[in-house]
Enzyme design. Structure first.
Site, PDB file in Angstrom:
ATOM      1  N   LYS A  13       0.838  -1.213   0.000  1.00  0.00           N
ATOM      2  CA  LYS A  13       0.000   0.000   0.000  1.00  0.00           C
ATOM      3  C   LYS A  13       0.872   1.263   0.000  1.00  0.00           C
ATOM      4  O   LYS A  13       0.688   2.154  -0.810  1.00  0.00           O
ATOM      5  CB  LYS A  13      -0.942   0.008   1.221  1.00  0.00           C
ATOM      6  CG  LYS A  13      -1.884  -1.178   1.290  1.00  0.00           C
ATOM      7  CD  LYS A  13      -2.830  -1.093   2.461  1.00  0.00           C
ATOM      8  CE  LYS A  13      -2.183  -1.153   3.821  1.00  0.00           C
ATOM      9  NZ  LYS A  13      -1.487  -2.414   4.134  1.00  0.00           N
ATOM     10  N   ARG A  86      -9.985   0.554   8.485  1.00  0.00           N
ATOM     11  CA  ARG A  86      -9.493  -0.783   8.790  1.00  0.00           C
ATOM     12  C   ARG A  86     -10.500  -1.609   9.579  1.00  0.00           C
ATOM     13  O   ARG A  86     -10.224  -2.750   9.929  1.00  0.00           O
ATOM     14  CB  ARG A  86      -8.251  -0.623   9.651  1.00  0.00           C
ATOM     15  CG  ARG A  86      -7.019  -1.339   9.154  1.00  0.00           C
ATOM     16  CD  ARG A  86      -5.933  -0.886  10.092  1.00  0.00           C
ATOM     17  NE  ARG A  86      -4.688  -1.539   9.976  1.00  0.00           N
ATOM     18  CZ  ARG A  86      -3.643  -1.012   9.354  1.00  0.00           C
ATOM     19  NH1 ARG A  86      -3.735   0.107   8.695  1.00  0.00           N
ATOM     20  NH2 ARG A  86      -2.502  -1.646   9.385  1.00  0.00           N
ATOM     21  N   ARG A 125      11.687  -5.468   4.866  1.00  0.00           N
ATOM     22  CA  ARG A 125      11.427  -4.044   4.592  1.00  0.00           C
ATOM     23  C   ARG A 125      12.423  -3.153   5.339  1.00  0.00           C
ATOM     24  O   ARG A 125      12.747  -3.381   6.498  1.00  0.00           O
ATOM     25  CB  ARG A 125      10.013  -3.673   5.031  1.00  0.00           C
ATOM     26  CG  ARG A 125       9.802  -2.164   4.972  1.00  0.00           C
ATOM     27  CD  ARG A 125       8.380  -1.752   5.098  1.00  0.00           C
ATOM     28  NE  ARG A 125       7.675  -2.355   6.205  1.00  0.00           N
ATOM     29  CZ  ARG A 125       6.369  -2.272   6.366  1.00  0.00           C
ATOM     30  NH1 ARG A 125       5.640  -1.635   5.487  1.00  0.00           N
ATOM     31  NH2 ARG A 125       5.790  -2.837   7.401  1.00  0.00           N
ATOM     32  N   ARG A 158      11.304  -1.276  10.781  1.00  0.00           N
ATOM     33  CA  ARG A 158      10.206  -0.921  11.679  1.00  0.00           C
ATOM     34  C   ARG A 158      10.131  -1.913  12.837  1.00  0.00           C
ATOM     35  O   ARG A 158      10.305  -3.113  12.641  1.00  0.00           O
ATOM     36  CB  ARG A 158       8.882  -0.916  10.902  1.00  0.00           C
ATOM     37  CG  ARG A 158       8.421   0.481  10.590  1.00  0.00           C
ATOM     38  CD  ARG A 158       7.301   0.503   9.615  1.00  0.00           C
ATOM     39  NE  ARG A 158       6.108  -0.220  10.042  1.00  0.00           N
ATOM     40  CZ  ARG A 158       4.970  -0.223   9.353  1.00  0.00           C
ATOM     41  NH1 ARG A 158       4.881   0.461   8.236  1.00  0.00           N
ATOM     42  NH2 ARG A 158       3.926  -0.904   9.783  1.00  0.00           N
ATOM     43  N   ARG A 169      -0.347  -9.059  13.310  1.00  0.00           N
ATOM     44  CA  ARG A 169      -0.959  -8.075  12.400  1.00  0.00           C
ATOM     45  C   ARG A 169      -1.793  -8.774  11.329  1.00  0.00           C
ATOM     46  O   ARG A 169      -2.867  -8.307  10.958  1.00  0.00           O
ATOM     47  CB  ARG A 169       0.140  -7.214  11.753  1.00  0.00           C
ATOM     48  CG  ARG A 169       0.723  -6.220  12.744  1.00  0.00           C
ATOM     49  CD  ARG A 169       2.020  -5.629  12.276  1.00  0.00           C
ATOM     50  NE  ARG A 169       1.900  -4.840  11.080  1.00  0.00           N
ATOM     51  CZ  ARG A 169       2.950  -4.448  10.344  1.00  0.00           C
ATOM     52  NH1 ARG A 169       4.175  -4.794  10.705  1.00  0.00           N
ATOM     53  NH2 ARG A 169       2.766  -3.713   9.284  1.00  0.00           N
TER      54      ARG A 169
HETATM   55  P1  AP5 Z   1       4.776  -1.652   1.893  1.00  0.00           P
HETATM   56  O1  AP5 Z   1       4.456  -0.840   0.687  1.00  0.00           O
HETATM   57  O2  AP5 Z   1       5.538  -0.979   2.993  1.00  0.00           O
HETATM   58  O3  AP5 Z   1       3.449  -2.374   2.427  1.00  0.00           O
HETATM   59  P2  AP5 Z   1       2.182  -1.799   3.192  1.00  0.00           P
HETATM   60  O4  AP5 Z   1       0.989  -2.464   2.606  1.00  0.00           O
HETATM   61  O5  AP5 Z   1       2.207  -0.293   3.191  1.00  0.00           O
HETATM   62  O6  AP5 Z   1       2.478  -2.401   4.622  1.00  0.00           O
HETATM   63  P3  AP5 Z   1       2.381  -1.771   6.057  1.00  0.00           P
HETATM   64  O7  AP5 Z   1       3.138  -2.694   6.960  1.00  0.00           O
HETATM   65  O8  AP5 Z   1       2.799  -0.335   6.103  1.00  0.00           O
HETATM   66  O9  AP5 Z   1       0.882  -1.874   6.290  1.00  0.00           O
HETATM   67  P4  AP5 Z   1       0.158  -1.999   7.582  1.00  0.00           P
HETATM   68  O10 AP5 Z   1      -1.184  -1.737   7.058  1.00  0.00           O
HETATM   69  O11 AP5 Z   1       0.309  -3.224   8.376  1.00  0.00           O
HETATM   70  O12 AP5 Z   1       0.882  -0.912   8.531  1.00  0.00           O
HETATM   71  P5  AP5 Z   1       0.468   0.540   8.971  1.00  0.00           P
HETATM   72  O13 AP5 Z   1       1.678   1.373   8.977  1.00  0.00           O
HETATM   73  O14 AP5 Z   1      -0.717   1.012   8.214  1.00  0.00           O
HETATM   74  O15 AP5 Z   1       5.569  -2.951   1.415  1.00  0.00           O
HETATM   75  C1  AP5 Z   1       6.086  -3.888   2.354  1.00  0.00           C
HETATM   76  C2  AP5 Z   1       7.443  -4.429   1.854  1.00  0.00           C
HETATM   77  O16 AP5 Z   1       7.223  -5.214   0.682  1.00  0.00           O
HETATM   78  C3  AP5 Z   1       8.439  -3.323   1.443  1.00  0.00           C
HETATM   79  O17 AP5 Z   1       9.738  -3.707   1.821  1.00  0.00           O
HETATM   80  C4  AP5 Z   1       8.310  -3.244  -0.084  1.00  0.00           C
HETATM   81  O18 AP5 Z   1       9.531  -2.842  -0.683  1.00  0.00           O
HETATM   82  C5  AP5 Z   1       7.944  -4.690  -0.449  1.00  0.00           C
HETATM   83  N1  AP5 Z   1       7.042  -4.750  -1.590  1.00  0.00           N
HETATM   84  C6  AP5 Z   1       6.014  -3.892  -1.892  1.00  0.00           C
HETATM   85  N2  AP5 Z   1       5.377  -4.291  -3.016  1.00  0.00           N
HETATM   86  C7  AP5 Z   1       6.018  -5.441  -3.428  1.00  0.00           C
HETATM   87  C8  AP5 Z   1       5.826  -6.331  -4.532  1.00  0.00           C
HETATM   88  N3  AP5 Z   1       4.874  -6.131  -5.453  1.00  0.00           N
HETATM   89  N4  AP5 Z   1       6.656  -7.408  -4.623  1.00  0.00           N
HETATM   90  C9  AP5 Z   1       7.638  -7.621  -3.723  1.00  0.00           C
HETATM   91  N5  AP5 Z   1       7.880  -6.811  -2.654  1.00  0.00           N
HETATM   92  C10 AP5 Z   1       7.073  -5.738  -2.516  1.00  0.00           C
HETATM   93  O19 AP5 Z   1      -0.041   0.284  10.464  1.00  0.00           O
HETATM   94  C11 AP5 Z   1       0.833   0.016  11.534  1.00  0.00           C
HETATM   95  C12 AP5 Z   1       0.048  -0.072  12.835  1.00  0.00           C
HETATM   96  O20 AP5 Z   1      -0.626   1.191  13.108  1.00  0.00           O
HETATM   97  C13 AP5 Z   1      -1.095  -1.112  12.860  1.00  0.00           C
HETATM   98  O21 AP5 Z   1      -0.620  -2.401  13.209  1.00  0.00           O
HETATM   99  C14 AP5 Z   1      -2.022  -0.505  13.936  1.00  0.00           C
HETATM  100  O22 AP5 Z   1      -1.553  -0.749  15.245  1.00  0.00           O
HETATM  101  C15 AP5 Z   1      -1.929   0.986  13.666  1.00  0.00           C
HETATM  102  N6  AP5 Z   1      -2.936   1.465  12.707  1.00  0.00           N
HETATM  103  C16 AP5 Z   1      -2.682   2.022  11.473  1.00  0.00           C
HETATM  104  N7  AP5 Z   1      -3.858   2.341  10.873  1.00  0.00           N
HETATM  105  C17 AP5 Z   1      -4.842   1.988  11.718  1.00  0.00           C
HETATM  106  C18 AP5 Z   1      -6.261   2.050  11.636  1.00  0.00           C
HETATM  107  N8  AP5 Z   1      -6.895   2.529  10.557  1.00  0.00           N
HETATM  108  N9  AP5 Z   1      -6.979   1.565  12.683  1.00  0.00           N
HETATM  109  C19 AP5 Z   1      -6.377   1.080  13.772  1.00  0.00           C
HETATM  110  N10 AP5 Z   1      -5.035   0.987  13.924  1.00  0.00           N
HETATM  111  C20 AP5 Z   1      -4.276   1.438  12.897  1.00  0.00           C
END
Ligand code: AP5
Length: 215
Positions: A13, A86, A125, A158, A169
């Site tokens: 994402k 979410r 990552r 991270r 997660r």
């Molecule tokens: P990346 O692009 O970083 O993936 P992502 O989908 O953004 O993953 P996140 O870990 O950021 O998502 P998340 O939703 O768990 O975390 P968030 O920060 O929102 O890609 C991942 C890796 O794969 C990278 O190394 C990239 O290079 C590689 N990659 C990408 N595309 C690829 C491909 N096609 N092929 C191969 N490799 C690839 O949330 C963190 C925490 O915050 C949550 O756990 C929660 O506690 C809290 N939180 C955030 N939002 C909310 C909400 N709305 N409600 C409640 N709690 C929340």
């Protein structure tokens, strides 16, 4: 353009949102990035969110809805939402705020990746603490080992990318977030994209859908 990007942790994402923003020029509103900035600033919200994030649990809906609606209000020219909504309660909160403002979301993209592909994406990552650029030790390597291509800062891992937290997660995603897809499917507004492909191929597939809207 007003977009939502859905998908499990590690679906890509953040990676795709950065490319979408470069091409179409809207704001990137990542709930995870905003929460991490709140933590780094030591705010009340950041302190409340900390424990949930470190365990890989969701931060309570009321905190997230207020935080994201405030961010949306500061982006009148359009945005892509990353990591929000979410839960169904968050989706309902967003719908209520949009209805009040007389606005609507133009497209909802769901990046699909099987669980088996996710662990290696997350543990590999690395991110830039200065500009937020995201890399992967195998799939998306920086030009110089462990240094950001844009500002040469040392890349970091991270805290919530350890195997145990990633497992929680993913569990949280299946238990609480997958229902959001059903919520939007009912309104027939969701587009599924296979994100278990090369990063550039996924970007091309996303752009194809968005160009059709933009044109
Ligand atoms: P990346 O692009 O970083 O993936 P992502 O989908 O953004 O993953 P996140 O870990 O950021 O998502 P998340 O939703 O768990 O975390 P968030 O920060 O929102 O890609 C991942 C890796 O794969 C990278 O190394 C990239 O290079 C590689 N990659 C990408 N595309 C690829 C491909 N096609 N092929 C191969 N490799 C690839 O949330 C963190 C925490 O915050 C949550 O756990 C929660 O506690 C809290 N939180 C955030 N939002 C909310 C909400 N709305 N409600 C409640 N709690 C929340």
């Amino acid at each position: 353009m007003k977009l939502i990007l859905l998908g499990p942790p590690g679906a890509g994402k953040g990676t795709q949102c950065k490319r979408i923003v470069e091409r179409y020029g809207m704001a990137h509103l990542s709930s995870g990035d905003i929460l991490r900035a709140e933590r780094a600033a030591g705010s009340e919200l950041g302190k409340k969110a900390q424990g949930y994030m470190d365990r890989g649990d969701l931060v309570p809906d009321d905190l997230i809805i207020d935080m994201m609606i405030a961010a949306i209000k500061k982006a009148p020219k359009g945005y892509v939402l990353d990591g929000f909504p979410r839960t169904v309660a968050q989706a309902e909160g967003l719908d209520a705020a949009l209805a009040k403002a007389g606005e609507r979301i133009d497209a909802i993209i769901n990046l699909q990746v099987p669980d088996e592909a996710i662990l290696s994406r997350m543990t590999g990552r690395r991110s830039c603490p200065v500009c937020g650029a995201v890399y992967h030790v195998v799939n998306l390597r920086p030009r110089v080992d462990n240094r950001c291509d844009k500002d040469n800062a040392e890349l970091v891992q991270r805290k919530d990318d350890t195997p145990a937290v990633v497992a929680n997660r993913l569990k949280t995603y299946h238990e609480q977030t997958a229902a959001v897809i059903g919520y939007y499917k009912r309104a027939n507004t969701i587009v599924a994209i296979d994100s278990n492909k090369d990063v550039d191929q996924v970007t091309a597939d996303v752009f194809k859908r968005l160009d059709a809207l933009d044109g």
